[in-house]
Design a protein around this motif. Structure first.
Motif, PDB file in Angstrom:
ATOM      1  N   PRO A 159       0.816  -1.204   0.000  1.00 19.40           N
ATOM      2  CA  PRO A 159       0.000   0.000   0.000  1.00 19.40           C
ATOM      3  C   PRO A 159       0.857   1.265   0.000  1.00 19.40           C
ATOM      4  O   PRO A 159       2.058   1.200  -0.268  1.00 19.40           O
ATOM      5  N   GLU A 160       0.257   2.397   0.300  1.00 20.44           N
ATOM      6  CA  GLU A 160       1.007   3.652   0.345  1.00 20.44           C
ATOM      7  C   GLU A 160       2.145   3.548   1.357  1.00 20.44           C
ATOM      8  O   GLU A 160       2.012   2.920   2.404  1.00 20.44           O
ATOM      9  N   GLY A 161       3.279   4.150   0.990  1.00 14.61           N
ATOM     10  CA  GLY A 161       4.406   4.168   1.900  1.00 14.61           C
ATOM     11  C   GLY A 161       5.452   3.109   1.630  1.00 14.61           C
ATOM     12  O   GLY A 161       6.382   2.955   2.420  1.00 14.61           O
ATOM     13  N   THR A 162       5.328   2.365   0.517  1.00 16.46           N
ATOM     14  CA  THR A 162       6.340   1.371   0.180  1.00 16.46           C
ATOM     15  C   THR A 162       7.545   2.035  -0.479  1.00 16.46           C
ATOM     16  O   THR A 162       7.473   3.159  -0.986  1.00 16.46           O
ATOM     17  N   PHE A 163       8.661   1.301  -0.494  1.00 11.51           N
ATOM     18  CA  PHE A 163       9.818   1.768  -1.249  1.00 11.51           C
ATOM     19  C   PHE A 163       9.476   1.860  -2.733  1.00 11.51           C
ATOM     20  O   PHE A 163      10.028   2.704  -3.448  1.00 11.51           O
ATOM     21  N   THR A 164       8.571   1.006  -3.206  1.00 10.69           N
ATOM     22  CA  THR A 164       8.170   1.060  -4.612  1.00 10.69           C
ATOM     23  C   THR A 164       7.508   2.392  -4.927  1.00 10.69           C
ATOM     24  O   THR A 164       7.768   2.998  -5.977  1.00 10.69           O
ATOM     25  N   GLU A 165       6.646   2.873  -4.036  1.00 12.29           N
ATOM     26  CA  GLU A 165       6.031   4.182  -4.250  1.00 12.29           C
ATOM     27  C   GLU A 165       7.103   5.268  -4.254  1.00 12.29           C
ATOM     28  O   GLU A 165       7.068   6.183  -5.100  1.00 12.29           O
ATOM     29  N   ALA A 216       3.138  -0.117 -14.739  1.00 10.98           N
ATOM     30  CA  ALA A 216       3.268  -0.492 -13.332  1.00 10.98           C
ATOM     31  C   ALA A 216       4.742  -0.449 -12.960  1.00 10.98           C
ATOM     32  O   ALA A 216       5.604  -0.844 -13.759  1.00 10.98           O
ATOM     33  N   LEU A 217       5.033   0.021 -11.751  1.00 12.09           N
ATOM     34  CA  LEU A 217       6.397  -0.028 -11.235  1.00 12.09           C
ATOM     35  C   LEU A 217       6.459  -1.128 -10.183  1.00 12.09           C
ATOM     36  O   LEU A 217       5.679  -1.133  -9.237  1.00 12.09           O
ATOM     37  N   VAL A 218       7.416  -2.047 -10.363  1.00 12.11           N
ATOM     38  CA  VAL A 218       7.538  -3.196  -9.459  1.00 12.11           C
ATOM     39  C   VAL A 218       9.020  -3.454  -9.193  1.00 12.11           C
ATOM     40  O   VAL A 218       9.873  -3.161 -10.020  1.00 12.11           O
ATOM     41  N   ARG A 256      11.594   1.349 -18.375  1.00  9.59           N
ATOM     42  CA  ARG A 256      12.489   2.160 -17.547  1.00  9.59           C
ATOM     43  C   ARG A 256      12.955   1.327 -16.372  1.00  9.59           C
ATOM     44  O   ARG A 256      12.323   0.336 -16.011  1.00  9.59           O
ATOM     45  N   GLU A 257      14.061   1.711 -15.757  1.00 10.05           N
ATOM     46  CA  GLU A 257      14.455   1.133 -14.484  1.00 10.05           C
ATOM     47  C   GLU A 257      14.830   2.252 -13.528  1.00 10.05           C
ATOM     48  O   GLU A 257      15.256   3.340 -13.954  1.00 10.05           O
ATOM     49  N   VAL A 258      14.662   1.991 -12.246  1.00  9.13           N
ATOM     50  CA  VAL A 258      14.956   2.954 -11.186  1.00  9.13           C
ATOM     51  C   VAL A 258      15.778   2.244 -10.124  1.00  9.13           C
ATOM     52  O   VAL A 258      15.435   1.128  -9.711  1.00  9.13           O
ATOM     53  N   LEU A 259      16.857   2.861  -9.682  1.00 12.96           N
ATOM     54  CA  LEU A 259      17.639   2.355  -8.564  1.00 12.96           C
ATOM     55  C   LEU A 259      17.376   3.228  -7.349  1.00 12.96           C
ATOM     56  O   LEU A 259      17.465   4.452  -7.425  1.00 12.96           O
ATOM     57  N   LEU A 260      17.028   2.601  -6.227  1.00 13.16           N
ATOM     58  CA  LEU A 260      16.709   3.347  -5.008  1.00 13.16           C
ATOM     59  C   LEU A 260      17.555   2.825  -3.859  1.00 13.16           C
ATOM     60  O   LEU A 260      17.507   1.632  -3.543  1.00 13.16           O
TER      61      LEU A 260
END
Length: 311
Positions: free
Chosen positions: A11-17, A52-54, A81-85
């Protein structure tokens, strides 16, 4: 299809968000949390969302199996796309909770190996139980079902919790890789710093079978950045392989490697060619001698001259 909606593992508040909100296009989309990776991707397949971002890979635990399996099966999707966090956890608790009060903790299964040593040193007797996501763990703490949750510090305000301890990570510089997934279309133009992802199935289980697949990349100078086996569900010993290769499908060396694999694999799924996160074109090593597009063109021209009787 809803072109204004992106889904993500909620839900809201994940690292994915948090990762999704780093993308400029996210500012103009409706961001919809979903209960699982399959649910986020199915919304794209069903036309309920444009993308979707996963999460797909963690620097500590490796590939995220639920994402790899979903991309390998079902209606095809593509990575754009890819994202590194960077990942660091906070121990979130209800206000007034002290460390000595923490008897039960929760978080996403991928989080546990990243905080295992901290738990052993600071909460050796605490009972761990996994949650669907780190943010869902925070929600469960809010509801009183657990004493503490490992989640992003940014999730505390959403769930009325407080960070008792911050910057928790067993491995320095830990990060998670996320991918933006949509329905299949023409890949974006190459940037010079790209990655190509595929899933490969071997024809039969025999000595050297995997080596033959890898040689299609090696002889053309294509660097592999990830290779991970996943069971196909067809019985013990039956595997497919998720592969990330350096380069773009329009690069001759990459394209010819994929053609070679298509000739020998009973099944191959192209997951996309897309820009590598955090890598500028100037940071990419030049192609090995003999494997650049100009080298392939020169070799093709030579073969044509031979066929014309003018070698």
């Amino acid at each position: 299809m809803s072109a204004t909606r992106f889904t993500y593992l909620g839900p809201e508040g994940t690292f994915t968000e948090a990762a999704l909100r780093t993308l400029p296009e996210a500012a103009t989309r409706e961001l919809v949390p979903m209960v699982s990776v399959p649910a986020a991707l199915d919304a794209v397949r069903n036309g309920e969302a444009a993308a979707a971002l996963v999460p797909i890979e963690n620097s500590v635990e490796g590939g995220v199996t639920s994402t790899l399996d979903e991309l390998a099966a079902g209606v095809p999707l593509m990575i754009y796309r890819e994202v590194l966090l960077p990942i660091a956890f906070a121990l979130l608790v209800r206000p007034g909770t002290e460390l000595s009060d923490v008897k039960t903790v929760t978080g996403h299964p991928v989080a546990q190996p990243q905080v295992r040593n901290w738990l052993r040193s600071n909460l050796p007797d605490a009972l761990w139980e996994s949650a669907a996501s780190n943010a869902d763990g925070a929600r469960l703490v809010q509801e009183g079902r657990f004493d503490a949750a490992f989640a992003g510090e940014f999730a505390a305000a959403t769930y009325g919790l407080v960070p008792l301890v911050t910057e928790i990570h067993d491995a320095q510089n830990a990060e998670t890789r996320f991918v933006l997934v949509g329905r299949p279309a023409r890949p974006a133009a190459p940037t010079g710093a790209d990655k190509t992802s595929v899933v490969l199935w071997m024809g039969d289980d025999r000595p050297g079978a995997l080596l033959e697949l890898l040689q299609e990349f090696a002889v053309r100078g294509v660097n592999l950045m990830l290779i991970q086996s996943r069971p196909t569900g067809a019985g013990i010993g039956n595997y497919c392989f998720a592969v990330d290769a350096e380069g773009h499908i329009s690069d001759r060396r990459v394209g010819e490697a994929l053609m070679g694999l298509k000739r020998t694999c009973p099944q191959i799924r192209f997951l996309g060619s897309y820009p590598r996160a955090g890598v500028a074109q100037g940071d990419v090593q030049s192609a090995r001698a003999g494997t650049s597009d100009s080298d392939f063109t020169a070799a093709s021209d030579w073969l044509t001259r031979c066929l014309d009787g003018r070698p």
